[in-house]
Design a protein around this motif. Structure first.
Motif, PDB file in Angstrom:
ATOM      1  N   SER A  46      -9.103  11.596  -8.613  1.00 41.74           N
ATOM      2  CA  SER A  46      -8.529  12.043  -7.350  1.00 41.74           C
ATOM      3  C   SER A  46      -8.315  10.827  -6.454  1.00 41.74           C
ATOM      4  N   ILE A  47      -7.058  10.554  -6.117  1.00 41.27           N
ATOM      5  CA  ILE A  47      -6.706   9.316  -5.413  1.00 41.27           C
ATOM      6  C   ILE A  47      -5.871   9.622  -4.178  1.00 41.27           C
ATOM      7  N   ARG A  48      -6.141   8.894  -3.102  1.00 42.81           N
ATOM      8  CA  ARG A  48      -5.368   9.026  -1.868  1.00 42.81           C
ATOM      9  C   ARG A  48      -4.445   7.827  -1.632  1.00 42.81           C
ATOM     10  N   ILE A  99      -4.555  11.399 -10.507  1.00 40.45           N
ATOM     11  CA  ILE A  99      -3.654  10.390 -11.061  1.00 40.45           C
ATOM     12  C   ILE A  99      -4.356   9.631 -12.180  1.00 40.45           C
ATOM     13  N   GLY A 100      -3.632   9.380 -13.253  1.00 42.79           N
ATOM     14  CA  GLY A 100      -4.186   8.631 -14.377  1.00 42.79           C
ATOM     15  C   GLY A 100      -3.262   7.527 -14.856  1.00 42.79           C
ATOM     16  N   ILE A 110       0.834  -1.203   0.000  1.00 37.29           N
ATOM     17  CA  ILE A 110       0.000   0.000   0.000  1.00 37.29           C
ATOM     18  C   ILE A 110       0.870   1.255   0.000  1.00 37.29           C
ATOM     19  N   VAL A 111       0.536   2.184  -0.877  1.00 38.25           N
ATOM     20  CA  VAL A 111       1.183   3.499  -0.914  1.00 38.25           C
ATOM     21  C   VAL A 111       0.118   4.547  -0.613  1.00 38.25           C
ATOM     22  N   THR A 112       0.408   5.417   0.341  1.00 35.99           N
ATOM     23  CA  THR A 112      -0.527   6.464   0.745  1.00 35.99           C
ATOM     24  C   THR A 112       0.088   7.831   0.482  1.00 35.99           C
ATOM     25  N   PHE A 113      -0.688   8.721  -0.120  1.00 37.71           N
ATOM     26  CA  PHE A 113      -0.222  10.076  -0.391  1.00 37.71           C
ATOM     27  C   PHE A 113      -0.617  10.994   0.763  1.00 37.71           C
TER      28      PHE A 113
END
Length: 291
Positions: free
Chosen positions: A266-268, A213-214, A204-207
């Motif tokens: 839009s991604i977290r 993001i595309g 898991i990567v969290t911003f």
């Protein structure tokens, strides 16, 4: 408080008093702007909720919560770039805030410079060094902030930002060596340079905030080119939100670079669920990219 004063105090506490006075003044001048901004965010959240745009409404709520927990110029750090309505309100808030604090920042810088000079002349070198370091740090923070206006991160050679980097504030979770996912280093051997876990295993990567993001790419361990992997790729649009699958390779043998393009959203968070590896019972990922 009509200015930032350093006279009339014991010299050993001049720096602390100066910093406290500056922070108090910044909070004071930003307070009415912050109050209006929070009300605008609340109104937007209600409008989005009434329109059944619940994901966007929750992003607005997260931003209101974040702003309520920070003070001073920290409120101008990490402003979100999506959804569009939130970005517009945040951009206005930042412009108005900078307009009122720049004068006080200039006064603070001047006061720090004077303090360094006075302490040096008084042979209080330890205190002078502390003040000098604060002056350097303050200038660096201002330069970084002003240099990033209109863009929240630096771009790579292709002109796109890889948000899945520790240097961009991303964090990672994996059973072992999670830091390898976001270090930007593709070098790896048979025993190091990759994150891993016994499958099924989550990576898991969290911003630190939502990004539009595309494109999501990741490199599977490829020193043994004969091995094949199976996995599923998910994203989450907000902290604590549901996982949405965007690619299912559970029955598609895969190896090397995995590249996934989709309509920008839009991604977290990003999650790779490692399901299988033909070589052993572990799943290994060298690097994850998100643009």
């Amino acid at each position: 408080m009509s200015g930032i004063e350093i006279r009339g105090h014991a010299q050993e506490s001049d720096l602390e008093r100066l910093k406290a006075g500056f922070n108090k003044k910044i909070d004071e001048v930003l307070s009415p702007l912050m109050k209006r901004h929070l009300q605008s965010l609340l109104n937007l959240e209600k409008t989005l909720a009434q329109s059944q745009k619940l994901e966007d409404a929750l992003l607005i709520r997260e931003e209101r919560t974040r702003l309520s927990s920070v003070k001073g110029t920290e409120v101008l750090v990490g402003l979100p770039d999506s959804p569009t309505q939130l970005n517009a309100l945040s951009s206005r808030f930042k412009r108005e805030s900078l307009a009122v604090i720049r004068n006080w920042e200039a006064k603070y810088e001047k006061a720090l410079t004077s303090l360094v000079t006075r302490l040096t002349k008084s042979s209080k070198l330890d205190q002078a060094l502390l003040a000098k370091n604060e002056l350097k740090s303050f200038r660096e923070r201002i330069a970084l902030r002003d240099g990033n206006e209109g863009s929240d991160t630096k771009s790579d050679k292709a002109g796109k930002v890889d948000y899945a980097l520790a240097s961009e504030g991303a964090t990672a979770k994996a059973f072992q060596s999670a830091e390898s996912l976001i270090d930007g280093d593709l070098r790896h051997s048979g025993s190091e340079g990759f994150a891993w876990g016994s499958y099924p295993s989550e990576f898991i990567v969290t911003f630190p905030k939502n990004h539009k993001i595309g494109e999501i790419n990741f490199l599977l361990y490829d020193k043994d080119r004969s091995r094949k992997y199976a996995y599923q790729l998910f994203v989450s649009r907000r902290e604590g939100g549901d996982w949405e699958m965007i690619s299912d390779h559970s029955k598609k043998p895969s190896s090397g670079w995995q590249k996934h393009n989709f309509a920008p959203a839009s991604i977290r968070k990003i999650k790779v669920l490692g399901l299988f590896n033909t070589a052993n019972k572990n799943f290994q990922i060298v690097e994850i990219e998100a643009r």
